[in-house]
Structure formats: C-alpha cells, structure tokens
Write a protein that holds these residues in place. Structure first.
Motif, PDB file in Angstrom:
ATOM      1  N   ASP A  92     -19.530 -20.257  28.682  1.00 20.00           N
ATOM      2  CA  ASP A  92     -20.588 -19.247  28.548  1.00 20.00           C
ATOM      3  C   ASP A  92     -20.073 -17.824  28.373  1.00 20.00           C
ATOM      4  OD1 ASP A  92     -22.583 -21.218  28.975  1.00 20.00           O
ATOM      5  OD2 ASP A  92     -22.196 -21.113  31.129  1.00 20.00           O
ATOM      6  N   MET A  93     -19.064 -17.449  29.148  1.00 23.28           N
ATOM      7  CA  MET A  93     -18.550 -16.074  29.104  1.00 23.28           C
ATOM      8  C   MET A  93     -17.038 -16.066  29.211  1.00 23.28           C
ATOM      9  SD  MET A  93     -21.037 -13.696  31.513  1.00 23.28           S
ATOM     10  CE  MET A  93     -20.137 -12.173  31.109  1.00 23.28           C
ATOM     11  N   THR A  94     -16.442 -14.996  28.727  1.00 17.57           N
ATOM     12  CA  THR A  94     -15.005 -14.803  28.892  1.00 17.57           C
ATOM     13  C   THR A  94     -14.682 -13.329  28.779  1.00 17.57           C
ATOM     14  OG1 THR A  94     -12.808 -15.597  28.232  1.00 17.57           O
ATOM     15  CG2 THR A  94     -14.340 -15.033  26.459  1.00 17.57           C
ATOM     16  N   LYS A  95     -13.449 -13.013  29.141  1.00 20.52           N
ATOM     17  CA  LYS A  95     -12.901 -11.679  28.939  1.00 20.52           C
ATOM     18  C   LYS A  95     -11.669 -11.840  28.076  1.00 20.52           C
ATOM     19  CE  LYS A  95      -9.508 -10.176  30.301  1.00 20.52           C
ATOM     20  NZ  LYS A  95      -8.197  -9.970  29.539  1.00 20.52           N
ATOM     21  N   VAL A  96     -11.626 -11.140  26.961  1.00 22.67           N
ATOM     22  CA  VAL A  96     -10.435 -11.201  26.107  1.00 22.67           C
ATOM     23  C   VAL A  96     -10.023  -9.790  25.722  1.00 22.67           C
ATOM     24  CG1 VAL A  96     -11.056 -13.450  25.169  1.00 22.67           C
ATOM     25  CG2 VAL A  96     -11.724 -11.383  23.943  1.00 22.67           C
ATOM     26  N   SER A  97      -8.787  -9.657  25.344  1.00 20.83           N
ATOM     27  CA  SER A  97      -8.345  -8.392  24.775  1.00 20.83           C
ATOM     28  C   SER A  97      -8.973  -8.228  23.396  1.00 20.83           C
ATOM     29  CB  SER A  97      -6.821  -8.370  24.645  1.00 20.83           C
ATOM     30  OG  SER A  97      -6.403  -7.251  23.887  1.00 20.83           O
ATOM     31  N   ALA A  98      -9.299  -6.994  23.044  1.00 19.80           N
ATOM     32  CA  ALA A  98      -9.829  -6.735  21.698  1.00 19.80           C
ATOM     33  C   ALA A  98      -8.827  -7.157  20.632  1.00 19.80           C
ATOM     34  CB  ALA A  98     -10.172  -5.253  21.545  1.00 19.80           C
ATOM     35  N   ALA A  99      -7.543  -7.203  20.993  1.00 17.42           N
ATOM     36  CA  ALA A  99      -6.523  -7.626  20.035  1.00 17.42           C
ATOM     37  C   ALA A  99      -6.684  -9.096  19.671  1.00 17.42           C
ATOM     38  CB  ALA A  99      -5.129  -7.375  20.604  1.00 17.42           C
ATOM     39  N   VAL A 100      -7.100  -9.922  20.625  1.00 10.17           N
ATOM     40  CA  VAL A 100      -7.359 -11.336  20.343  1.00 10.17           C
ATOM     41  C   VAL A 100      -8.709 -11.487  19.646  1.00 10.17           C
ATOM     42  CG1 VAL A 100      -7.671 -13.621  21.379  1.00 10.17           C
ATOM     43  CG2 VAL A 100      -5.937 -12.059  22.282  1.00 10.17           C
ATOM     44  N   MET A 101      -9.654 -10.655  20.041  1.00  6.99           N
ATOM     45  CA  MET A 101     -10.998 -10.695  19.459  1.00  6.99           C
ATOM     46  C   MET A 101     -10.976 -10.406  17.958  1.00  6.99           C
ATOM     47  SD  MET A 101     -14.180 -11.216  20.251  1.00  6.99           S
ATOM     48  CE  MET A 101     -15.818 -10.846  19.608  1.00  6.99           C
ATOM     49  N   GLU A 102      -9.966  -9.676  17.487  1.00  6.16           N
ATOM     50  CA  GLU A 102      -9.924  -9.320  16.065  1.00  6.16           C
ATOM     51  C   GLU A 102      -9.784 -10.548  15.173  1.00  6.16           C
ATOM     52  OE1 GLU A 102      -5.509  -8.214  14.548  1.00  6.16           O
ATOM     53  OE2 GLU A 102      -6.237  -6.887  16.103  1.00  6.16           O
ATOM     54  N   ASN A 103      -9.290 -11.665  15.739  1.00  2.78           N
ATOM     55  CA  ASN A 103      -9.183 -12.898  14.970  1.00  2.78           C
ATOM     56  C   ASN A 103     -10.553 -13.530  14.727  1.00  2.78           C
ATOM     57  OD1 ASN A 103      -6.153 -13.238  14.859  1.00  2.78           O
ATOM     58  ND2 ASN A 103      -6.416 -13.164  17.063  1.00  2.78           N
ATOM     59  N   PHE A 104     -11.557 -13.084  15.481  1.00  6.84           N
ATOM     60  CA  PHE A 104     -12.897 -13.645  15.380  1.00  6.84           C
ATOM     61  C   PHE A 104     -13.898 -12.628  14.840  1.00  6.84           C
ATOM     62  CE2 PHE A 104     -10.481 -16.004  18.427  1.00  6.84           C
ATOM     63  CZ  PHE A 104     -10.909 -17.312  18.334  1.00  6.84           C
ATOM     64  N   SER A 105     -13.660 -11.357  15.127  1.00  3.59           N
ATOM     65  CA  SER A 105     -14.517 -10.273  14.654  1.00  3.59           C
ATOM     66  C   SER A 105     -13.593  -9.193  14.074  1.00  3.59           C
ATOM     67  CB  SER A 105     -15.351  -9.720  15.818  1.00  3.59           C
ATOM     68  OG  SER A 105     -16.258  -8.738  15.389  1.00  3.59           O
ATOM     69  N   PRO A 106     -13.292  -9.264  12.780  1.00  3.04           N
ATOM     70  CA  PRO A 106     -12.210  -8.506  12.152  1.00  3.04           C
ATOM     71  C   PRO A 106     -12.189  -6.995  12.406  1.00  3.04           C
ATOM     72  CG  PRO A 106     -13.031 -10.138  10.631  1.00  3.04           C
ATOM     73  CD  PRO A 106     -13.959 -10.163  11.800  1.00  3.04           C
ATOM     74  N   ASN A 107     -13.347  -6.348  12.515  1.00  2.00           N
ATOM     75  CA  ASN A 107     -13.347  -4.901  12.695  1.00  2.00           C
ATOM     76  C   ASN A 107     -12.770  -4.461  14.032  1.00  2.00           C
ATOM     77  OD1 ASN A 107     -14.372  -4.447  10.177  1.00  2.00           O
ATOM     78  ND2 ASN A 107     -16.462  -4.025  10.832  1.00  2.00           N
ATOM     79  N   MET A 108     -12.657  -5.401  14.982  1.00  2.00           N
ATOM     80  CA  MET A 108     -12.049  -5.087  16.277  1.00  2.00           C
ATOM     81  C   MET A 108     -10.573  -4.707  16.131  1.00  2.00           C
ATOM     82  SD  MET A 108     -13.749  -5.408  19.314  1.00  2.00           S
ATOM     83  CE  MET A 108     -15.396  -5.912  19.852  1.00  2.00           C
ATOM     84  N   LYS A 109      -9.985  -5.032  14.980  1.00  2.00           N
ATOM     85  CA  LYS A 109      -8.565  -4.728  14.781  1.00  2.00           C
ATOM     86  C   LYS A 109      -8.280  -3.236  14.871  1.00  2.00           C
ATOM     87  CE  LYS A 109      -8.419  -6.332  10.529  1.00  2.00           C
ATOM     88  NZ  LYS A 109      -7.986  -6.701   9.149  1.00  2.00           N
ATOM     89  N   VAL A 110      -9.308  -2.411  14.694  1.00  2.00           N
ATOM     90  CA  VAL A 110      -9.102  -0.961  14.739  1.00  2.00           C
ATOM     91  C   VAL A 110      -8.553  -0.522  16.090  1.00  2.00           C
ATOM     92  CG1 VAL A 110     -11.424  -0.311  15.550  1.00  2.00           C
ATOM     93  CG2 VAL A 110     -10.141   1.242  14.062  1.00  2.00           C
ATOM     94  N   PHE A 111      -8.936  -1.239  17.170  1.00  2.00           N
ATOM     95  CA  PHE A 111      -8.471  -0.856  18.504  1.00  2.00           C
ATOM     96  C   PHE A 111      -6.970  -1.078  18.684  1.00  2.00           C
ATOM     97  CE2 PHE A 111     -12.988  -1.830  19.999  1.00  2.00           C
ATOM     98  CZ  PHE A 111     -13.336  -0.488  20.033  1.00  2.00           C
ATOM     99  N   GLY A 112      -6.385  -1.920  17.850  1.00  2.00           N
ATOM    100  CA  GLY A 112      -4.967  -2.208  17.978  1.00  2.00           C
ATOM    101  C   GLY A 112      -4.060  -1.204  17.286  1.00  2.00           C
ATOM    102  N   LEU A 113      -4.662  -0.240  16.573  1.00  2.00           N
ATOM    103  CA  LEU A 113      -3.832   0.753  15.886  1.00  2.00           C
ATOM    104  C   LEU A 113      -3.163   1.686  16.895  1.00  2.00           C
ATOM    105  CD1 LEU A 113      -6.130   1.626  12.868  1.00  2.00           C
ATOM    106  CD2 LEU A 113      -3.881   0.552  12.770  1.00  2.00           C
ATOM    107  N   PRO A 114      -1.866   1.907  16.743  1.00  2.00           N
ATOM    108  CA  PRO A 114      -1.145   2.742  17.713  1.00  2.00           C
ATOM    109  C   PRO A 114      -1.553   4.206  17.653  1.00  2.00           C
ATOM    110  CG  PRO A 114       0.273   2.127  15.881  1.00  2.00           C
ATOM    111  CD  PRO A 114      -0.984   1.334  15.720  1.00  2.00           C
ATOM    112  N   PHE A 115      -1.637   4.801  18.836  1.00  2.00           N
ATOM    113  CA  PHE A 115      -1.925   6.236  18.997  1.00  2.00           C
ATOM    114  C   PHE A 115      -3.245   6.636  18.335  1.00  2.00           C
ATOM    115  CE2 PHE A 115       2.728   5.623  18.930  1.00  2.00           C
ATOM    116  CZ  PHE A 115       3.006   5.983  20.239  1.00  2.00           C
TER     117      PHE A 115
END
Length: 332
Positions: A92-115
């Motif tokens: 039902d629920m989980t906690k994941v890093s946005a870095a892992v979430m980007e594999n499922f919801s591509p726009n989340m990859k923005v959070f992984g950009l350095p600085f």
C-alpha cells in the motif's frame, strides 16, 4: 542444472506474497483498514520514527478505523521492489528516495542534479511549493500517488582508503550509487566509477572491496555503521535528494474523501516532525562518526560544482526537465 540461488529467490518472493495476501485477507475480516507500509531503513532512523508518529496520528484521527502496519529494514524488498509491489497492488505505501522514483516517474530525476539547491530553506520552498506538489502528482499515471517529502539532507562521499578533497581524488574509485541514471552520470562527471548496489548489500560490499566508497547523508552513514569500514567522510554535499512517501493508487482511489483527508493530514504532520528529527540526527551522526575515528573533510565545493556544470546543459533537449531546472533556480 538449476541455479540454487534462483530457487531461493523464488521461494523468498513467494513467501513475501503469501504474507502480504494473508494481511490483505485480514482487512476483509475487520472493520479496520490496515495499510501496509514498507521501507528499507533501520527502526532508529528519523524516517521510521516519523512513520510511527504518522501511524499513531492516523489511528487517532480515524478513531481506530485506519491503521498503518510498518515493515522496516527491507523486509519486503528493496526500494525499487517496493514500488513494483505498489504498482501491482500487493503493497500500500512505501518511502523511497526520489533518485529511485525517477525510474518510475521520470521528471523526479531533476532532484538528483548536483548543487541544484542553494540551501535547506531553498530546498523546502521548492518541495512544499507548486513544483514539489506537481512532481508528487506526476506519479499517478504510473499508479503511484505522492503524498509528501521527508528530509534526506545532503549527500556526500565516504571512502575506505583515502580522503576525497577534490574531484581528482575520485579517479579510479568505485563508488556505490542508487539505481539512478542521474546519480551515475554525476559520479562519472566527477571522475569516479559509479556502481549501483542495493542499500542492504552495501556494508558487505564495502568490506569485501566490491566498491571503494559510497555517498549518503550523515544519519544514514552513521546508522548503517558504514563508518566502521570507511574512515573518510568528505562533506561536499553534492545533492539534496528528498525521500518521497508514496501510496499505490489502487488504495488511494479506494479510499473515500474523508479517509484521503485523514491520510494526507497525518502525512503532513509526520513530514514536519521528521524534519525536526532530521536536523538533530545530522549533528548527532557527525559527532558520533568523529568520535569513532572518522576524518570529516570540508572540501572546496566549487571544484565539484565546476566538474558537473555540463550536466545541466545536457538536459536542453528535454524541455520539461530543463524548464524545471530553471524554475527551481528562480524560487526564492
């Protein structure tokens, strides 16, 4: 000849599904709606404590008609596996890093950009504002309903054999990263060799020399006991990737409006509580690893920033991501 390891994995996955089915069956026998929440962290971690707080609040708020059952320490699989279980309705629920979430919801990859973020205040203004909310909503077409962001601090490098005081020191080092293309590109840009390994396997991988180091925030470095193996911690603070609380749309859409309101209110309270816990845990973790003999380094961050600057221009052809970058940078 059959591979015994494959047989073991199959049996393990089958047992997990049987347990989940048993808990699902219990829901039909009771008036109480039990929400199964899995995550990969230790019970002493601020994230787990915030989840316990959330579960207690939801039970009170719903007058006992809703309860959250928490499975910590990767009991039900890695972060990626937990998301897959959400998508098929077995969790039902989980906690994941946005870095892992980007594999499922591509726009989340923005959070992984350095600085990307100037400071913690800038981070929270983005996460709690229109940009953060839009990114949470963006997962629904992948059957993943974003509910809120937990603070995950800033990630920095820790290594076994030598300190990292400039990008040149990463050359030739195998650095563990999450299952994230953005994280791999960042380590490659800095001169290291990115190696995706699940969190639960990392301690042994460090011990055995599969990797030379990793990168994470202070509480995770401390609570994972990775400081027992890695005696150098370089606070370059290259990324501030948040944790994301996710509910499967199979459950969210099954809740009535009042239940959804209760869940969101309990999540919002736990987010505020987790951020308080996190601020204390960061300093406690740094003090503890120093006491354990870890050398904490404060490198010149500008050297790292220059090395990864080209990553931003690499997104010019991805209109949505490039627009997000510009919008985030303009947030006060």
């Amino acid at each position: 000849m059959k591979n015994p390891n494959l047989n073991f994995l199959f049996i393990k996955q089958l047992l997990v599904l049987i347990v989940l089915f048993m808990f699902s069956s219990c829901n039909t026998l009771q008036d109480k709606k039990v929400i199964k929440l899995a995550h990969g962290l230790d019970i002493s971690h601020p994230v787990h404590k915030a989840m316990v707080f959330m579960a207690e609040d939801l039970e009170k708020r719903s007058k006992g008609t809703m309860r959250i059952q928490i499975y910590p320490n990767q009991q039900l699989g890695t972060e990626r596996q937990a998301l897959e279980l959400l998508q098929i309705g077995s969790l039902d629920m989980t906690k994941v890093s946005a870095a892992v979430m980007e594999n499922f919801s591509p726009n989340m990859k923005v959070f992984g950009l350095p600085f990307l973020f100037r400071d913690r205040a800038h981070t929270f203004n983005v996460l709690d504002g229109d940009i953060g909310k839009a990114l949470l909503d963006g997962g629904q077409k992948y059957w993943l309903k974003g509910l809120g962001y937990y603070d995950s601090g800033s990630r920095s490098f820790y290594t076994k054999e030598k300190s990292v005081e400039s990008p040149e020191d990463l050359k030739g080092l195998k650095i563990r990263v999450m299952e994230s293309i953005t994280a791999m590109n960042m380590v490659s840009s800095l001169g290291g060799s990115p190696t995706p390994i699940s969190w639960g396997e990392l301690y042994t991988s460090l011990q055995q020399g599969v990797v030379d180091g990793a990168e994470n925030n202070p509480p995770s470095f401390y609570l994972s006991r990775h400081y027992e193996v890695c005696k150098f911690y370089s606070l370059d603070e290259h990324t501030s990737v948040p944790d994301v609380l996710i509910m499967g749309t199979h459950l969210w859409n099954d809740l009535n409006a009042e239940q959804q309101k209760w869940v969101q209110a309990s999540v919002d309270l736990s987010v505020a509580y987790q951020r308080e816990l996190w601020a204390k845990a960061e300093q406690e973790a740094l003090d503890a690893v120093k006491k354990a003999g870890v050398q904490v380094i404060h490198p010149d961050k500008s050297k790292f920033q220059k090395k990864v600057a080209s990553m931003y221009e690499g997104y010019q052809d991805e209109n949505e991501i490039y627009s997000l970058i510009n919008r985030i940078q303009k947030v006060e």
